[in-house]
Write an enzyme that holds these catalytic residues in place. Structure first.
Site, mmCIF file in Angstrom:
data_model
loop_
_atom_site.group_PDB
_atom_site.id
_atom_site.type_symbol
_atom_site.label_atom_id
_atom_site.label_comp_id
_atom_site.label_asym_id
_atom_site.label_seq_id
_atom_site.Cartn_x
_atom_site.Cartn_y
_atom_site.Cartn_z
ATOM 1 N N ASP B 94 -5.437 -4.080 -8.075
ATOM 2 C CA ASP B 94 -3.987 -4.221 -7.901
ATOM 3 C C ASP B 94 -3.531 -4.085 -6.443
ATOM 4 O O ASP B 94 -2.370 -3.798 -6.186
ATOM 5 C CB ASP B 94 -3.243 -3.231 -8.810
ATOM 6 C CG ASP B 94 -3.530 -1.787 -8.459
ATOM 7 O OD1 ASP B 94 -4.476 -1.540 -7.693
ATOM 8 O OD2 ASP B 94 -2.811 -0.902 -8.944
ATOM 9 N N GLU B 95 -4.432 -4.282 -5.511
ATOM 10 C CA GLU B 95 -4.044 -4.212 -4.098
ATOM 11 C C GLU B 95 -4.780 -5.293 -3.308
ATOM 12 O O GLU B 95 -5.988 -5.481 -3.502
ATOM 13 C CB GLU B 95 -4.418 -2.859 -3.498
ATOM 14 C CG GLU B 95 -3.582 -1.700 -4.005
ATOM 15 C CD GLU B 95 -4.058 -0.383 -3.417
ATOM 16 O OE1 GLU B 95 -3.271 0.262 -2.714
ATOM 17 O OE2 GLU B 95 -5.214 -0.018 -3.664
#
Lengths: 47, 401
Positions: B94-95
């Site tokens: 998620d990054e």
């Protein structure tokens, strides 16, 4: 339909659809090889 | 992404929206992987046991995570990023980092790109993200963490020192609890103090890392965004799994080791590599204690049963102190495996059987054909926690000597 995602099992692509009728949430899966639909999950608030 | 797994679950199931939910790795798992902002507001934190979460937030709804949803969504979001720059590096599920230096002429400004990305993610998936705009990766990560959820923070080059002056050192990506403790003992609590600290003082304590720490305190980071396909080549093939529940039964541990060995062996054979070193990693039920041990063999191997035997030889030398939470097996010291037919019939049969098994599994999915001892009632071992090494495009390259 509330959400869509795909995954693969071997060479088979599976398309997952989360759908709701307002009372329960169903996970319907379309198998692109067999061209079949199946019900993969059912979630309801009430047990 | 903000509370990524929980946000995806809330989008998939409208009944969960606006409610405190916690995502767990499996139905038997008791540790919270992530929680929604509604739950966080009531004190629920990642890593808490479910009972702790329920204590601070009795109305907490527990949802068993579905990795397929998250990996698909993450891949699609990274595709959106690539519409703005080819230089996209996925840091985790998620990054991601984006280098938009060469896209500014097309889109106007970094802020415009950020707003476009936020709008598209929200439109396509209904979830929010926090974006940091800064001169380098270190500061961009810091900026993205400064405002959550749905934040957009800009650290302009002229503003770097002011922002860092009173910023606690643990906010910097790469400074964990242990490093923070060491630095605190040297009376360094803020990035400003870290940046002003004499380099010699830091290097005498931390070696070469000391210089890097000083630069971090000054907001200097020369690392580049490494786009897919340009990553350092993979030097090992490994798998680890958090177990559905903590186990201490040696038979169950062996069963799980065989499963992992088959996964490692199957991938090594797919990449046509074999390795000499087997590494076994065990994390205990308390979540924090763990150990890793390795053994180097005389021959290169990639057959699952050979990997399994080598893993067993490691675990048999250790007395397990607690039930096991996570197991990992990896094969390293790799070389290209030039296919050579074994001389003896038995070995040759084994090779053909393995090749047939791999072909069937490629076509019908992993574990479609597997060892009989892996079949009975224990197929679902593993809570399917996504490993940090997961990348949207999967692992493509395997380094060999």
């Amino acid at each position: 339909m509330t959400y869509f995602w795909r995954d693969r099992v071997g060479e088979v692509h599976l398309m997952h659809y989360a759908v709701t009728d307002g009372e329960a949430l169903y996970e319907l899966v379309y198998n692109t090889l067999d061209q079949t639909w199946s019900l993969n999950g059912l979630h309801t608030e009430q047990p | 992404m903000n509370a990524f797994f929980a946000s995806v679950e809330q989008q998939a199931n409208p009944e969960l929206r606006g409610k405190p939910i916690a995502v767990v790795g499996g139905s038997e798992r008791t540790v919270i992987t992530t929680s929604s902002y509604e739950a966080r507001a009531k004190g629920v934190k990642t890593g808490m046991a479910v009972w702790e979460g329920k204590r601070v937030c009795p109305e907490l709804i527990i949802v068993v995570g579905d990795n397929r949803k998250y990996t698909y969504t993450s891949s699609k979001i990274n595709e959106i990023f690539r519409d703005y720059t080819p230089e996209v590096e996925a840091f985790s599920i998620d990054e991601s980092w984006l280098d938009i230096t060469h896209s500014l002429g097309i889109f106007g400004s970094a802020e415009t790109i950020a707003y476009l990305i936020k709008a598209r993610i929200r439109h396509s998936f209904g979830i929010t993200c926090s974006i940091g705009i800064a001169p380098n990766k270190l500061l961009a990560k810091l900026a993205s963490d400064m405002k959550k959820p749905d934040g957009l923070t800009i650290i302009a080059p002229d503003d770097v020192l002011r922002v860092l002056e009173r910023m606690p050192i643990n906010e910097l990506c790469g400074i964990g609890k242990k490093m923070q403790r060491h630095l605190n003992m040297m009376s360094i609590h803020t990035c400003g103090e870290l940046g002003r600290c004499e380099e010699a003082r830091l290097t005498s304590k931390f070696g070469i890392t000391g210089s890097r720490l000083k630069q971090m305190g000054q907001g200097i980071d020369h690392s580049t965004v490494i786009q897919f396909g340009e990553e350092a080549a993979v030097k090992s093939v490994g798998h680890s799994r958090t177990l559905e529940r903590d186990i201490d039964d040696p038979a169950e541990i062996r069963h799980f080791l065989l499963q992992l060995s088959e996964m490692v062996g199957s991938r090594a054979r797919k990449y046509n590599v074999s390795g000499k070193t087997i590494h076994l990693y065990v994390r205990y039920a308390d979540f924090f204690s763990s150990w890793g041990k390795q053994t180097t063999l005389k021959n290169y191997i990639n057959q699952s049963d050979d990997i399994y035997r080598a893993s067993l030889s490691i675990i048999d030398t250790v007395k397990l102190e607690q039930p096991v939470r996570l197991l990992g097996v990896s094969l390293s010291n790799l070389k290209h495996h030039a296919e050579q037919l074994p001389l003896f019939g038995v070995e040759r049969k084994k090779l053909f059987a393995t090749q047939a098994m791999d072909k069937i599994n490629d076509r019908f999915g992993s574990m479609a054909v597997t060892y009989g001892s892996l079949l009975p009632e224990k197929e679902s071992a593993g809570s399917h926690v996504i490993p940090p090494s997961w990348r949207p495009d999967g692992i493509r390259s395997v380094d060999v000597k």
